[in-house]
Design an enzyme around this catalytic site. Structure first.
Site, PDB file in Angstrom:
ATOM      1  N   TYR A 228       0.824  -1.215   0.000  1.00 30.20           N
ATOM      2  CA  TYR A 228       0.000   0.000   0.000  1.00 30.20           C
ATOM      3  C   TYR A 228       0.859   1.265   0.000  1.00 30.20           C
ATOM      4  CZ  TYR A 228      -4.527  -2.163   0.139  1.00 30.20           C
ATOM      5  OH  TYR A 228      -5.654  -2.855  -0.208  1.00 30.20           O
ATOM      6  N   VAL A 239      -8.173  -1.044   5.492  1.00 26.56           N
ATOM      7  CA  VAL A 239      -8.817  -2.097   6.275  1.00 26.56           C
ATOM      8  C   VAL A 239     -10.076  -2.553   5.536  1.00 26.56           C
ATOM      9  CG1 VAL A 239      -9.851  -2.674   8.497  1.00 26.56           C
ATOM     10  CG2 VAL A 239      -7.892  -1.125   8.409  1.00 26.56           C
ATOM     11  N   HIS A 240      -9.910  -3.552   4.703  1.00 24.53           N
ATOM     12  CA  HIS A 240     -11.043  -4.035   3.886  1.00 24.53           C
ATOM     13  C   HIS A 240     -11.905  -5.046   4.677  1.00 24.53           C
ATOM     14  CE1 HIS A 240      -9.494  -2.065   0.318  1.00 24.53           C
ATOM     15  NE2 HIS A 240      -8.358  -2.730   0.375  1.00 24.53           N
ATOM     16  N   ASP A 241     -11.395  -6.248   4.868  1.00 23.15           N
ATOM     17  CA  ASP A 241     -12.231  -7.333   5.418  1.00 23.15           C
ATOM     18  C   ASP A 241     -12.630  -7.098   6.868  1.00 23.15           C
ATOM     19  OD1 ASP A 241     -10.502  -9.920   3.508  1.00 23.15           O
ATOM     20  OD2 ASP A 241     -11.992  -8.416   2.946  1.00 23.15           O
TER      21      ASP A 241
END
Ligand code: RIB
Ligand code: CA
Length: 315
Positions: A228, A239-241
């Site tokens: 990133y 912070v996706h999931d």
């Protein structure tokens, strides 16, 4: 009473953060993990899911899912994001346990039918297992308590095309089946996950305070954060999931827009999640034939990160 969850996952570094977040939350009871291709092959995803559970001494079932998209040609795995092992090339030893005999779709159907209106599905990878479960037993649309997905994007630019997010792009046909089914999909997409950045300092605090998996998450997270920083100049990782798990714990952390969502399955907009807003009608009626989704458009970043850190830090 804790919410009963099945997490459908393609672990994946941010999947690992989400799974440990969910398992550590007193608000949630994880009934099982179902695995899919996506960040890695489904076989590697299954190995990784088993390893995560063994790190915390959990014996909840892991059900192996689909290995390829429903129709489109499989894409290469993004080893430049998650490493070739899916965990930033930390190369864990093989797990001792094995997946159960049921497929992911069979496990989802069996669990929902045995716990009608009690199970929340949290899907944080491509959606082929949920689509297969709907085809296996359409009644789960009415008998599932809640469906939360990490995926899609409405206004935020995509991460695998200008309009598409990875989980949707990896299997757009499956995604359109899921958004078109007779249930309300709660979509935690890039419109909010690109507003939640976890910096190295937070990851170091979790490393230093969590003896079970803190060091693993920190080590695996180096590869992810480096990606990133190099690609987005971000001060840490998006912070996706874990944002989808945060939605399962406290949806009030988010603001949503309600409306029907369809997914483009062909052409250069393939994988685009298209939301029809209230009050508009169009000559081609692809949207009014499906139930509304709830699409997250705003998030309280500080409160979400604080919830994540406090949950992963043993009291
Ligand atoms: O676009 C981000 C999503 O794709 C996350 O679920 C990540 O794990 C990858 O699966
Ligand atoms: Ca994922």
């Amino acid at each position: 009473m804790p919410e009963k969850l099945i997490i459908d996952t393609d672990p994946g570094i941010d999947d690992a953060m989400a799974i440990f977040f969910a398992m550590a939350s007193p608000e949630l009871e994880i009934l099982g993990l179902t695995t899919t291709f996506g960040n890695v092959s489904v076989d590697q995803a299954t190995i990784n899911a088993l390893n995560l559970l063994e790190m915390v001494g959990s014996s909840i079932p892991v059900a192996r899912g689909i290995s390829v998209p429903m129709f489109q040609t499989p894409l290469p795995f993004p080893d430049f994001v998650h490493g070739s092992d899916g965990f930033g090339n930390v190369n864990l030893p093989a797990p001792k346990g094995k997946a159960i005999d049921l497929s992911a779709a069979e496990f989802i159907v069996k669990t929902v039918l045995e716990n009608p209106n009690e199970v929340t599905l949290v899907a944080v990878g491509p959606l082929g297992n949920l689509a297969s479960a709907l085809e296996l037993e359409p009644r789960i649309a009415e008998l599932t308590k809640k469906v939360i997905i990490m995926g899609g994007t409405i206004l935020e630019t995509g991460n695998v095309s200008p309009v598409a997010e990875a989980n949707i792009y990896n299997d757009p046909h499956a995604a359109d089946i899921v958004f078109s089914a007779n249930w309300r999909v709660h979509m935690v997409g890039l419109d909010v996950t690109h507003k939640v950045t976890m910096n190295d300092e937070l990851q170091a605090r979790v490393r230093d305070s969590n003896p079970d998996f803190g060091q693993f998450l920190y080590d695996a997270g180096r590869f992810y954060a480096d990606f990133y920083k190099a690609s987005r100049g971000a001060d840490g990782c998006f912070v996706h999931d874990a944002s989808a798990v945060a939605y399962a714990i406290n949806p009030d952390l988010f603001k949503v827009i309600d409306g029907p969502v369809r997914v483009a399955t062909e052409g250069f907009a393939k994988g685009q999640t298209i939301l029809k807003r209230a009050g508009y009608t169009y000559p081609e009626n692809h949207w009014d034939v499906v139930t509304d989704s709830s699409v997250c458009m705003e998030v309280d970043e500080a409160a979400l990160l604080s919830l994540y850190e406090s949950t992963l830090t043993p009291q």
